[in-house]
Enzyme design. Structure first.
Site, mmCIF file in Angstrom:
data_model
loop_
_atom_site.group_PDB
_atom_site.id
_atom_site.type_symbol
_atom_site.label_atom_id
_atom_site.label_comp_id
_atom_site.label_asym_id
_atom_site.label_seq_id
_atom_site.Cartn_x
_atom_site.Cartn_y
_atom_site.Cartn_z
ATOM 1 N N ARG A 16 0.847 -1.187 0.000
ATOM 2 C CA ARG A 16 0.000 0.000 0.000
ATOM 3 C C ARG A 16 0.886 1.242 0.000
ATOM 4 O O ARG A 16 1.956 1.263 0.610
ATOM 5 C CB ARG A 16 -0.872 -0.028 1.256
ATOM 6 C CG ARG A 16 -1.903 1.083 1.365
ATOM 7 C CD ARG A 16 -3.077 0.822 0.484
ATOM 8 N NE ARG A 16 -4.252 1.585 0.903
ATOM 9 C CZ ARG A 16 -5.095 2.155 0.059
ATOM 10 N NH1 ARG A 16 -4.902 2.064 -1.236
ATOM 11 N NH2 ARG A 16 -6.158 2.807 0.493
ATOM 12 N N THR A 32 -10.227 -0.089 -9.108
ATOM 13 C CA THR A 32 -9.144 -0.954 -8.667
ATOM 14 C C THR A 32 -9.111 -2.102 -9.674
ATOM 15 O O THR A 32 -9.985 -2.187 -10.522
ATOM 16 C CB THR A 32 -9.477 -1.456 -7.246
ATOM 17 O OG1 THR A 32 -9.639 -0.315 -6.417
ATOM 18 C CG2 THR A 32 -8.424 -2.363 -6.671
ATOM 19 N N SER A 40 -7.969 0.657 3.451
ATOM 20 C CA SER A 40 -8.440 0.156 2.161
ATOM 21 C C SER A 40 -9.480 -0.927 2.387
ATOM 22 O O SER A 40 -9.527 -1.548 3.444
ATOM 23 C CB SER A 40 -7.263 -0.423 1.367
ATOM 24 O OG SER A 40 -7.713 -1.095 0.208
ATOM 25 N N GLY A 72 -13.967 -2.241 -6.672
ATOM 26 C CA GLY A 72 -15.289 -1.790 -6.260
ATOM 27 C C GLY A 72 -15.313 -0.854 -5.079
ATOM 28 O O GLY A 72 -16.371 -0.565 -4.542
ATOM 29 N N GLY A 73 -14.143 -0.364 -4.624
ATOM 30 C CA GLY A 73 -14.141 0.567 -3.508
ATOM 31 C C GLY A 73 -14.780 -0.038 -2.280
ATOM 32 O O GLY A 73 -14.470 -1.168 -1.882
#
Length: 580
Positions: free
Chosen positions: A114, A391, A462, A483-484
């Site tokens: 990340r 994403t 996240s 898809g957040g």
């Protein structure tokens, strides 16, 4: 020839009527696996190895690496680099993400790459003069970028768990960037729809993705000469080229000239981290997923623990009772997410309490199958942020049974839209995943608490949830999705559809989805559910909202004989599952 869209409708109708097409009933597979677009209810089948990704070219890169003797990690890294070229909407070198690896010996580990906030980042850096969040700063300015982690993460995985040298797995991506590839529907559509908002604002970006004043169209050839040079340097000199060499200079200079915060020191100090996965047991299956700073693993396990108190199989797929139970469980999980989740290197995340079955039972006892509880009455449990839809996820399984699930991103589509100098590398806008002002919803409606406030050298929270499910000690399902905020519920439904409802991987992928994230207090549903079911849910007090499709799973299921069954999501265009 029957059109794929018709087959999709047939599959969904069959699911809703209770019919089930088993993997065993599939017709004999051709010698080479085919895309799921050709048949939405029979999985792609292969015996030796399989790759499922959002881009057909990248999938083939991974399959070729497997055929050449590479293992799943080698193929996963090759696919990741290829997607940075062919799927610049989310595939990246200038972003970050998570990788979950399960070896043939049964060891499971997580690689956290990340992005990190620059050392000069401050808690209130994205607030305007009135103290309100300024989304332009956190989405499209040079301040929006965190220190990228992808190159470091891929090298950590390859060095420790791969078998091929870096230059071997980067070579396909280098050739694609140097020689170019044909723009497909997905990229053309995204350049027009999303790229037009950010890419033309920057000459470096416009020079790559625009032609004669317009975004590239389907059938055009996209050549990325500068990106090819960067890939060549990484292949020759390793990740130090990105974090301490010429590419680092390009990124730092881009930031310095335009008010960004990332410095050469930030890049040199970046480290990918190996972490212990979150795991849980669900009806005899073991579920492994990402630990913090992902909230995904914790809340997938938490929700499954709640569902274990109900006979989901009896209620059946797509029933109002099953959807009611899952929606209520999701509310509690997302409420906890807002309060407790953040970077574990900075805040104490009570993951053991959140994934405790006794805690889940206490929540299950509060769920009324006949009456929805308003979100305003739910608070984070008493224990003993904005994310983009763009994403991308991919899954790999090799001939020895090694499995890899990767989810990575630039955050929003094409990230900031900024290409760093002459590197050809698009930069992320991941800083927007922090809570700019704790308690205030972001653009996805996610509310974050102090645990996810902006801080120097901190990784933003996240929902990315690469997930591996194990049955009888062997890898059974490898899955994940973009898809957040909806990643968690998309992956959750893949698991529940497969375990509780007995759907094969293609059926589980094609089944309509729904989502509740506590705030806003609405049950988001895709098309495909029975109108009568939705009316029953409204009668139970759910605020049903019909919305666009959610998620894009890329999944592989392993049969008891080791045969591989895969499915790419028909919600995405130009994706592919293939094997040999």
């Amino acid at each position: 020839m029957i059109k794929p869209t018709f087959l999709r409708r047939v599959a969904i109708a069959a699911l809703l009527s209770g019919s089930c097409f088993s993997a065993a009933a599939a017709p004999p597979a051709p010698p080479v696996s085919y895309g799921v677009e050709e048949d939405v209810f029979h999985p792609v089948r292969a015996k030796q190895g399989m790759v499922a990704s959002v881009d057909a070219t990248a999938t083939q890169v991974g399959v070729d690496i497997l055929k050449e003797g590479g293992n799943a990690v080698d193929a996963a890294v090759a696919v990741g680099y290829a997607l940075a070229v062919t799927h610049p909407q989310a595939g990246n070198l200038g972003g970050g993400g998570f990788m979950l690896i399960r070896s043939k010996n049964g060891n499971t580990t997580a690689i956290d790459f990340r992005e990190m906030a620059p050392a000069k980042a401050t808690r209130d850096m994205f607030l305007d003069d009135q103290g309100n969040p300024d989304s332009k700063k956190s989405l499209t300015s040079h301040l929006a970028s965190g220190t990228p982690g992808t190159v470091a993460g891929f090298s950590l995985a390859l060095d420790k768990y791969g078998t091929m040298p870096l230059n071997k797995v980067v070579q396909p991506a280098f050739k694609l960037a140097r020689d170019g590839f044909i723009v497909n529907d997905a990229l053309a559509d995204d350049l027009k729809t999303y790229g037009s908002e950010v890419l033309p604002n920057h000459e470096n970006s416009k020079a790559i993705f625009w032609k004669e004043g317009e975004p590239l169209k389907k059938g055009d050839t996209l050549v990325q000469a500068n990106l090819a040079k960067s890939l060549e340097m990484i292949a020759e000199n390793g990740p130090d080229e990105f974090y301490k060499g010429t590419i680092a200079e390009q990124i730092a200079q881009e930031m310095q000239k335009n008010g960004g915060l990332i410095t050469k020191e930030d890049l040199a100090a970046y480290k990918a981290v190996e972490r212990t996965p979150i795991s849980g047991d669900y009806r005899g299956y073991q579920v492994y997923s990402m630990p913090p700073p992902s909230s995904g693993g914790i809340h997938i396990v938490q929700i499954l623990n709640i569902l274990e108190n109900f006979d989901m199989k009896k209620y059946g797929f797509g029933s109002a009772d099953a959807m009611q139970i899952m929606a209520e469980a999701e509310k509690y999980a997302y409420a906890d997410r807002s309060e407790y989740l953040g970077d574990p290197d900075f805040v104490k995340v009570p993951w053991q309490a959140l994934t405790n079955k006794a805690y889940a039972k206490s929540i299950a006892d509060q769920i009324d199958i006949n009456k929805a509880k308003p979100s305003s009455e739910i608070r984070p449990g008493k224990l003993a942020p904005y994310e983009s839809n763009q994403t991308t996820h991919y899954s790999v399984v090799d001939k020895d049974g090694n499995a890899v699930a990767v989810t990575y991103t630039l955050n929003t589509t094409f990230g900031t839209g900024i290409v760093a100098g002459e590197s050809g590398i698009l930069l992320n806008n991941q800083m927007d995943d922090f809570s700019a002002k704790p308690g205030v919803p972001n653009v996805y409606g996610l509310v974050g608490g102090d645990a996810n406030a902006v801080g120097p050298n901190k990784r933003p929270l996240s929902s990315m949830s690469p997930t591996i499910v194990v049955k009888d000690g062997k890898t059974w399902l490898v899955t994940g999705s973009p898809g957040g905020s909806r990643i968690i519920t998309t992956v959750l439904q893949m698991v529940v559809n497969s375990i509780d409802y007995g759907l094969n991987v293609a059926e589980a992928t094609n089944a309509p989805r729904f989502h509740h994230q506590w705030l806003p207090d609405e049950l988001r549903v895709e098309k495909g559910f029975s109108p009568d079911t939705l009316k029953l849910l409204e009668a139970k007090g759910q605020k049903v909202a019909l919305k666009e499709a959610m998620g894009s799973t890329q999944s592989i299921m392993v049969g008891p004989d080791g045969e591989l069954y895969g499915a790419s999501d028909p919600r995405s265009v130009d994706d592919l599952t293939a094997g040999y």
